[in-house]
Motif scaffolding. Structure first.
Motif, PDB file in Angstrom:
ATOM      1  N   VAL A  79       0.835  -1.206   0.000  1.00  0.00           N
ATOM      2  CA  VAL A  79       0.000   0.000   0.000  1.00  0.00           C
ATOM      3  C   VAL A  79       0.868   1.253   0.000  1.00  0.00           C
ATOM      4  O   VAL A  79       0.580   2.234  -0.704  1.00  0.00           O
ATOM      5  CB  VAL A  79      -0.937  -0.009   1.231  1.00  0.00           C
ATOM      6  CG1 VAL A  79      -1.719   1.307   1.311  1.00  0.00           C
ATOM      7  CG2 VAL A  79      -1.903  -1.192   1.168  1.00  0.00           C
ATOM      8  N   PRO A  98       3.183   1.828  -3.998  1.00  0.00           N
ATOM      9  CA  PRO A  98       2.513   1.259  -5.174  1.00  0.00           C
ATOM     10  C   PRO A  98       3.493   1.086  -6.335  1.00  0.00           C
ATOM     11  O   PRO A  98       4.273   1.978  -6.644  1.00  0.00           O
ATOM     12  CB  PRO A  98       1.439   2.307  -5.501  1.00  0.00           C
ATOM     13  CG  PRO A  98       1.252   3.082  -4.244  1.00  0.00           C
ATOM     14  CD  PRO A  98       2.584   3.103  -3.567  1.00  0.00           C
ATOM     15  N   GLN A 151      -8.419  -0.404   1.683  1.00  0.00           N
ATOM     16  CA  GLN A 151      -7.213  -0.124   0.909  1.00  0.00           C
ATOM     17  C   GLN A 151      -6.899  -1.210  -0.109  1.00  0.00           C
ATOM     18  O   GLN A 151      -5.920  -1.106  -0.855  1.00  0.00           O
ATOM     19  CB  GLN A 151      -6.017   0.055   1.853  1.00  0.00           C
ATOM     20  CG  GLN A 151      -6.160   1.247   2.785  1.00  0.00           C
ATOM     21  CD  GLN A 151      -4.969   1.404   3.711  1.00  0.00           C
ATOM     22  OE1 GLN A 151      -4.614   0.491   4.442  1.00  0.00           O
ATOM     23  NE2 GLN A 151      -4.342   2.565   3.676  1.00  0.00           N
ATOM     24  N   GLY A 193      -6.408  -0.494  -4.078  1.00  0.00           N
ATOM     25  CA  GLY A 193      -5.188   0.135  -4.572  1.00  0.00           C
ATOM     26  C   GLY A 193      -4.081  -0.841  -4.899  1.00  0.00           C
ATOM     27  O   GLY A 193      -3.131  -0.490  -5.608  1.00  0.00           O
ATOM     28  N   VAL A 194      -4.169  -2.065  -4.366  1.00  0.00           N
ATOM     29  CA  VAL A 194      -3.109  -3.052  -4.612  1.00  0.00           C
ATOM     30  C   VAL A 194      -3.665  -4.340  -5.217  1.00  0.00           C
ATOM     31  O   VAL A 194      -2.984  -5.367  -5.234  1.00  0.00           O
ATOM     32  CB  VAL A 194      -2.343  -3.375  -3.310  1.00  0.00           C
ATOM     33  CG1 VAL A 194      -1.633  -2.141  -2.795  1.00  0.00           C
ATOM     34  CG2 VAL A 194      -3.274  -3.935  -2.242  1.00  0.00           C
TER      35      VAL A 194
END
Length: 290
Positions: free
Chosen positions: A192, A195, A213, A216-217
């Motif tokens: 996280v 990136p 979160q 985002g990954v």
């Protein structure tokens, strides 16, 4: 023999990518019933003397924090100094190894990378930093389940990774992070925080970041291993993270050990399967060197 066959089939499918599909968790369940040979192999690695090839070094981060670390170079480098760039594996330790002696972090999980068979089969630079305070902290997440967030020492560890990438012939499309317990949690926090830096992660008994979160990954391949009897780092948040990653379009792999408490499964510490999966992952675009 049945259990060994089950593990072998699961690992073969894992490496080949069988069953992998974006938008779903690729989940397998294994019984936790290690053979005496599994336990002996793990005990032998734990008790083995630390290889001189794991060279002791120290890094001072931009924030002033000192990070002792051990660095293992690929065995092929000595024979072929002009060898092409190779992967970097970042091994993050659990809370029991916090300190600054540059030794406690060298558990069996870390030392296994220097074993001749592993080192020859998986040529890479392997860095094992030691932190003097937690690399991941825990608190309830938005969903009420436990979630991790970067500890005070994680930025220095990530700066060390950038420093090594700038100095060593590292393939920046193949930087991997692995860890156990607190180190596994920090590994997911690192995805996280940075990136595009890491090509994949393998985490054992992690407390993951807040599930909000995960999107985002989601593109980062992750392999999560957790015992469903783990009372220290609960199983439920880790599985919820895998589900959130899948819901965001990812294809996480989740291996559940039935009846296993908070520990590394002995049958995996030397297993090539998860390492083969890890080394098969690659970023599509190389990250510029720092």
């Amino acid at each position: 023999m049945l259990r060994m066959g089950w593990v072998a089939v699961s690992m073969m499918a894992l490496v080949s990518g069988a069953w992998a599909q974006t938008g779903r968790v690729d989940e397998r369940t294994l019984p936790y019933a290690p053979f005496p040979s599994d336990l002996k192999a793990m005990d032998d690695v734990i008790k083995a003397p630390l290889s001189d090839d794991f060279v002791a070094k120290t890094y001072t981060a931009p924030d002033g924090r000192t990070v002792p670390y051990r660095l293992l170079a690929p065995a092929t480098v000595a024979a072929q100094p002009t060898l092409a760039k190779l992967p970097l594996v970042v091994v993050l330790h659990g809370s029991g190894s916090i300190g600054q002696d540059n030794a406690a972090q060298m558990t069996g999980f870390a030392k296994a990378w220097a074993l001749p068979d592993v080192r020859q089969r998986f040529p890479a630079y392997v860095v094992v930093p030691q932190v003097d305070t937690r690399s991941a902290d825990y608190a309830p997440g938005v969903d009420g389940l436990l979630a991790s967030h970067p500890g005070a020492s994680l930025p220095a560890v990530l700066a060390l990774v950038d420093d090594l990438v700038g100095r060593l012939p590292v393939d920046t499309t193949r930087i991997y992070v692995v860890g156990f317990s607190m180190g596994a949690s920090a590994a997911l926090d690192a995805l996280v925080a940075k990136p595009g830096r890491f090509a994949a992660a393998v985490v054992f008994s992690a407390v993951p970041p807040d599930r909000t979160q995960a999107a985002g990954v989601a593109a980062v391949p992750t392999l999560q291993v957790h015992g469903d009897a783990d009372m220290e780092n609960p199983y439920a948040p880790d599985h919820a993270w895998a589900e959130a990653v899948a819901a965001a379009g990812g294809a996480p792999v989740f291996i559940r050990y039935q009846g296993m408490e908070h520990r590394l499964p002995p049958d995996m510490i030397l297993a090539p399967g998860w390492r083969e999966w890890l080394f098969a992952q690659q970023l599509r675009v190389a990250v510029p060197r720092p």
